[in-house]
Write a protein that holds these residues in place. Structure first.
Motif, mmCIF file in Angstrom:
data_model
loop_
_atom_site.group_PDB
_atom_site.id
_atom_site.type_symbol
_atom_site.label_atom_id
_atom_site.label_comp_id
_atom_site.label_asym_id
_atom_site.label_seq_id
_atom_site.Cartn_x
_atom_site.Cartn_y
_atom_site.Cartn_z
ATOM 1 N N UNK A 16 0.869 -1.499 -0.124
ATOM 2 C CA UNK A 16 0.085 0.122 0.250
ATOM 3 C C UNK A 16 0.660 1.155 0.065
ATOM 4 N N UNK A 17 2.097 1.145 0.466
ATOM 5 C CA UNK A 17 2.999 2.396 0.439
ATOM 6 C C UNK A 17 2.970 2.656 -0.548
ATOM 7 N N UNK A 18 3.822 1.008 -1.184
ATOM 8 C CA UNK A 18 4.439 1.701 -2.657
ATOM 9 C C UNK A 18 3.774 2.540 -3.534
ATOM 10 N N UNK A 19 2.245 1.342 -3.319
ATOM 11 C CA UNK A 19 0.980 2.126 -4.277
ATOM 12 C C UNK A 19 0.800 3.907 -3.922
ATOM 13 N N UNK A 20 0.893 3.941 -2.707
ATOM 14 C CA UNK A 20 0.743 6.105 -1.977
ATOM 15 C C UNK A 20 1.795 6.469 -2.935
ATOM 16 N N UNK A 21 2.981 6.082 -2.750
ATOM 17 C CA UNK A 21 4.527 6.883 -3.522
ATOM 18 C C UNK A 21 4.317 6.616 -5.349
ATOM 19 N N UNK A 22 3.989 5.418 -5.852
ATOM 20 C CA UNK A 22 3.552 5.861 -7.431
ATOM 21 C C UNK A 22 2.038 6.609 -7.501
ATOM 22 N N UNK A 23 1.370 6.713 -7.013
ATOM 23 C CA UNK A 23 0.172 7.978 -6.705
ATOM 24 C C UNK A 23 0.659 9.510 -7.072
ATOM 25 N N UNK A 24 1.733 9.382 -5.428
ATOM 26 C CA UNK A 24 1.949 10.780 -5.285
ATOM 27 C C UNK A 24 3.348 11.352 -6.365
ATOM 28 N N UNK A 433 8.847 14.356 -3.056
ATOM 29 C CA UNK A 433 9.301 13.159 -2.564
ATOM 30 C C UNK A 433 9.909 13.542 -1.270
ATOM 31 N N UNK A 434 10.304 14.641 -1.145
ATOM 32 C CA UNK A 434 11.010 15.237 0.260
ATOM 33 C C UNK A 434 9.391 15.270 1.443
ATOM 34 N N UNK A 435 8.190 16.104 0.253
ATOM 35 C CA UNK A 435 7.002 16.276 1.000
ATOM 36 C C UNK A 435 6.105 14.533 1.729
ATOM 37 N N UNK A 436 6.670 13.797 0.830
ATOM 38 C CA UNK A 436 6.064 12.620 1.069
ATOM 39 C C UNK A 436 6.112 11.809 1.993
ATOM 40 N N UNK A 437 7.660 12.348 1.947
ATOM 41 C CA UNK A 437 8.476 11.255 3.108
ATOM 42 C C UNK A 437 8.248 12.064 4.670
ATOM 43 N N UNK A 438 7.982 13.501 4.424
ATOM 44 C CA UNK A 438 7.948 14.439 5.598
ATOM 45 C C UNK A 438 6.758 13.815 6.330
ATOM 46 N N UNK A 439 5.318 13.174 5.606
ATOM 47 C CA UNK A 439 4.108 13.253 6.186
ATOM 48 C C UNK A 439 4.115 12.070 5.971
#
Length: 463
Positions: A16-24, A433-439
């Protein structure tokens, strides 16, 4: 449905995290005036403490807006903007960090994308849970969830801040609660009412989905007619929940337009048919249905990808041909879970009827019910496997793989050729990506705090 092992839970979480990264990374700021209108409203609410978007009207492009007495408003229902508020505030928080997280200004145009990203990922999780509920194995359920994530418009709707991803999530979550509820007297039923009620102020047509829910409760005997006092109590509580959500919409529209109305797009000067429900639903139903499904009137859309973009995205069965197999699965779905199959069909018919009757018919208008169309594919898979015929299994596997590839490619194409998107700039949010990592880090910290607090409370209770 058996409980998952720790290893299965970890693998599911990673998926699910990988899908989330792909969507982001597939996201791209604000696509057009539609999500711009939502963003204008949340900006006004947070920054100006008003629903008037005069200071942000440029985001609407003077297209997706309303005007009354010289004041400008979003023509979107407010439910999506309300959900965006914490993500907008997260952007404000990132602005206060002494080092640069993103070069894009305002950074809130990045952080609000996290809302549809999360909705899309949770939608994938619910598809997995529905598959497990219908007694399918962990591996098959995970496969189906991944196919849904990549091969349907869930990808596109998870990459921009339109209202469709939250609508899908709240409706799917509502019916997950309803189906898993033992009866209407349990807390699951009240969660169903709450989720579906809120979905109506995200997309108003969802209000009609209470009809199949009532029919389903009667069919499955989740309601006992003889329990008069219990039924009355449930009706009162459910009505209070529903009216609380609808009141939010009525109050919002009263503040904006100084009148009691359910239509937030009533005063859009470019679409006079939106003055009433009757005029807005006066389109050609058969043509609308064709537009939403298969495009018989325009077969060029079947193969010419270049003309099937933006508002001309082809019908669901063309953009995601894997759904043809899902439709075939309804037969076995009905044989094994008659009441749930009828519920899904009722939901789909209602949603398509409203969307096809509208003056403006777009494929994304039926995205909310895409999971209900997709989930029965698991029954077709089980039916093929149960026949134990090698040649049939091989033929089906090849067909499934081909349709899956066509669907994934077409969905990826229409996502990356949407308004504000270009094929020569794939994965626009890689640099964000830094925004996603921080989130994710913030979510993890909050989770750990709740976990430790709960553990501490249990320890105190034990002592």
């Amino acid at each position: 449905m058996e409980n998952l092992t720790l290893r299965q839970k970890i693998f599911l979480t990673i998926t699910l995290i990988l899908i989330g990264v792909y969507y982001f990374v597939n996201s791209c700021y604000l696509n057009c005036t539609n999500d711009g209108s939502h963003f204008a409203l949340v900006s006004s609410i947070v920054n100006k403490h008003t629903v008037c978007v005069n200071d942000y009207v440029n985001y609407t492009g003077k297209i997706d807006y309303c005007v009354k007495d010289g004041r400008f408003f979003s023509d979107r229902l407010p439910g999506n903007a309300f959900l965006m508020i914490p993500f907008f505030e997260f952007g404000i928080l990132l602005d206060k960090i002494p080092f640069s997280i993103s070069n894009h200004k305002p950074i809130q145009e990045v952080t609000v994308i996290l809302l549809p990203n999360i909705c899309g990922v949770l939608g994938v999780l619910l598809v997995f849970l529905f598959s497990r509920y219908f007694n399918n194995s962990y591996k098959k359920s995970l496969l189906i969830a991944i196919v849904y994530a990549l091969c349907t418009l869930n990808l596109q709707e998870s990459t921009h801040v339109f209202s469709h991803a939250p609508s899908m999530l709240f409706v799917l979550l509502a019916f997950w609660c309803l189906i898993s509820a033992r009866n209407i007297y349990s807390k699951h039923f009240y969660f169903f009412v709450a989720f579906l009620s809120y979905s109506t102020i995200v997309e108003l047509q969802n209000i009609l989905l209470f009809l199949p829910a009532i029919f389903y409760c009667y069919q499955t005997k989740k309601i006992d007619i003889s329990l008069v006092s219990k039924n009355l109590k449930t009706l009162v509580y459910s009505s209070c929940i529903f009216l609380s959500c609808i009141s939010i919409l009525l109050i919002y529209n009263f503040i904006a337009f100084n009148e009691i109305t359910l239509k937030s797009n009533k005063y859009n000067p470019l679409f006079p048919e939106e003055l009433s429900f009757i005029s807005s639903l006066s389109g050609n139903f058969l043509q609308g249905l064709d537009t939403l499904l298969i495009n018989i009137r325009n077969p060029e859309l079947w193969f010419n990808y270049k003309i099937g973009v933006q508002n001309s995205i082809p019908g669901l069965l063309i953009v995601s041909p894997i759904l043809f197999l899902s439709l075939l699965g309804f037969r076995d779905f009905y044989k094994n879970y008659k009441y749930e199959a009828c519920l899904f069909i009722f939901i789909i018919i209602l949603n398509f009827s409203i969307a096809a009757s509208h003056k403006t018919v777009l494929t994304r208008h039926v995205f909310t019910v895409t999971p209900f169309i997709f989930i029965p594919i698991i029954f077709l898979i089980n039916s093929i496997i149960s026949k134990k015929r090698y040649s049939l299994t091989i033929f089906f596997s090849i067909t499934f793989f081909i349709l899956m590839c066509f669907s994934a490619i077409r969905v990826f194409y229409v996502t990356n050729t949407y308004y504000g998107r270009e094929l020569n700039n794939l994965f626009p949010f890689l640099k964000e990506i830094p925004v996603y990592i921080l989130f994710l880090g913030l979510v993890l910290v909050i989770y750990l705090l709740f976990y430790l607090l709960n553990k501490f409370k249990n320890r105190i209770t034990y002592i």
